[in-house]
Design a protein around this motif. Sequence first.
Motif, mmCIF file in Angstrom:
data_model
loop_
_atom_site.group_PDB
_atom_site.id
_atom_site.type_symbol
_atom_site.label_atom_id
_atom_site.label_comp_id
_atom_site.label_asym_id
_atom_site.label_seq_id
_atom_site.Cartn_x
_atom_site.Cartn_y
_atom_site.Cartn_z
ATOM 1 N N PRO A 182 4.537 -2.392 -4.662
ATOM 2 C CA PRO A 182 5.058 -1.915 -3.377
ATOM 3 C C PRO A 182 6.457 -2.430 -3.054
ATOM 4 O O PRO A 182 7.171 -1.826 -2.250
ATOM 5 N N GLU A 183 6.882 -3.528 -3.683
ATOM 6 C CA GLU A 183 8.217 -4.065 -3.426
ATOM 7 C C GLU A 183 9.302 -3.333 -4.220
ATOM 8 O O GLU A 183 10.483 -3.637 -4.067
ATOM 9 N N VAL B 261 -2.904 2.972 -6.356
ATOM 10 C CA VAL B 261 -1.595 2.332 -6.256
ATOM 11 C C VAL B 261 -0.757 3.017 -5.194
ATOM 12 O O VAL B 261 -0.103 2.363 -4.361
ATOM 13 N N ARG B 262 -0.748 4.355 -5.201
ATOM 14 C CA ARG B 262 -0.007 5.084 -4.167
ATOM 15 C C ARG B 262 -0.532 4.738 -2.778
ATOM 16 O O ARG B 262 0.238 4.555 -1.834
ATOM 17 N N GLU B 263 -1.839 4.657 -2.657
ATOM 18 C CA GLU B 263 -2.424 4.355 -1.352
ATOM 19 C C GLU B 263 -2.046 2.954 -0.878
ATOM 20 O O GLU B 263 -1.832 2.733 0.325
ATOM 21 N N ALA B 264 -1.940 2.016 -1.805
ATOM 22 C CA ALA B 264 -1.510 0.659 -1.439
ATOM 23 C C ALA B 264 -0.059 0.666 -0.946
ATOM 24 O O ALA B 264 0.288 -0.036 0.013
ATOM 25 N N ILE B 265 0.774 1.450 -1.600
ATOM 26 C CA ILE B 265 2.167 1.574 -1.169
ATOM 27 C C ILE B 265 2.237 2.179 0.228
ATOM 28 O O ILE B 265 3.000 1.713 1.096
ATOM 29 N N LEU B 266 1.436 3.197 0.461
ATOM 30 C CA LEU B 266 1.425 3.845 1.772
ATOM 31 C C LEU B 266 0.906 2.899 2.843
ATOM 32 O O LEU B 266 1.438 2.859 3.965
ATOM 33 N N ALA B 267 -0.124 2.136 2.524
ATOM 34 C CA ALA B 267 -0.673 1.205 3.504
ATOM 35 C C ALA B 267 0.366 0.184 3.933
ATOM 36 O O ALA B 267 0.388 -0.260 5.085
ATOM 37 N N ARG B 268 1.243 -0.169 3.014
ATOM 38 C CA ARG B 268 2.256 -1.178 3.325
ATOM 39 C C ARG B 268 3.479 -0.599 4.021
ATOM 40 O O ARG B 268 4.054 -1.229 4.917
ATOM 41 N N HIS B 269 3.887 0.628 3.654
ATOM 42 C CA HIS B 269 5.192 1.117 4.096
ATOM 43 C C HIS B 269 5.178 2.343 5.001
ATOM 44 O O HIS B 269 6.173 2.586 5.698
#
Length: 252
Positions: A14-15, A46-54
């Motif tokens: 995500p970074e 992985v995409r969902e983790a990125i979305l959850a963060r950003h």
Amino acid sequence: MRTILVIGIGTGDPEHLTLQAITALRRADVVYVPDKGAEKAALRQVREAILARHAAPGTRLVPVAIPRRAEAGSDYRGVVADWHGAIADRYAAAFADTLPDGGTGALLVWGDPALYDSTLRILETLSGRGLALDWQVFPGLSAVQLLCARHRIPLNRIGKAVTITPARQLGPRLPDDTDTVVVVLDGDETFLTLEGDDLEIFWGAYLGTPHEILRAGPLHAIRDDIAATRRTARAAHGWIMDTYLIRRRGDE
């Protein structure tokens, strides 16, 4: 007019997103999440983790089922064109059903949208069909860049060119005038067939994820280890994304 934001998300961390990409993502009313079935469920996560963060709170997530590509056979370009047409059909239906005129949607693209990804071609196809679309592109960190960073090597040698190619374009030997080759999309482990005791390889899989694996050394000495590692990892995770750089040993 609908607006689609094509956002490069790097290779899984995500970074990896740039500040510009994060700002763009937070503009989206809807994010379209490709669904490639149970085998690629980890990629969706992985995409969902990125979305959850950003992503902005309340952003709608719309899954889009992506059809499998047929075996290429002797007509690779024709098979890929048919596959892209089928994906365009799925996106056209999703945009029509979930994105009102004047709305903003986002597509999250692995790595960088300009490098061995067809999202931009698919949007061109949709525009050519008369769908009123505008799109903006936000670059991302590519696997090629991260591979070099992880191995602490420059991509090019001084005054030399770099070739980036799918593995199916490789012959048994690197051309005499070729210094550095970055190989993508090598599902057939073409590196096992390359000739030349003077070649070195820098290989990486799952770059930017907790499962990251790296190997480097003389190609003839470690190719079998890379192949075995690759097969074991794919069996364990159900998928693999890897790339590698090959060059002749010599002066930098």
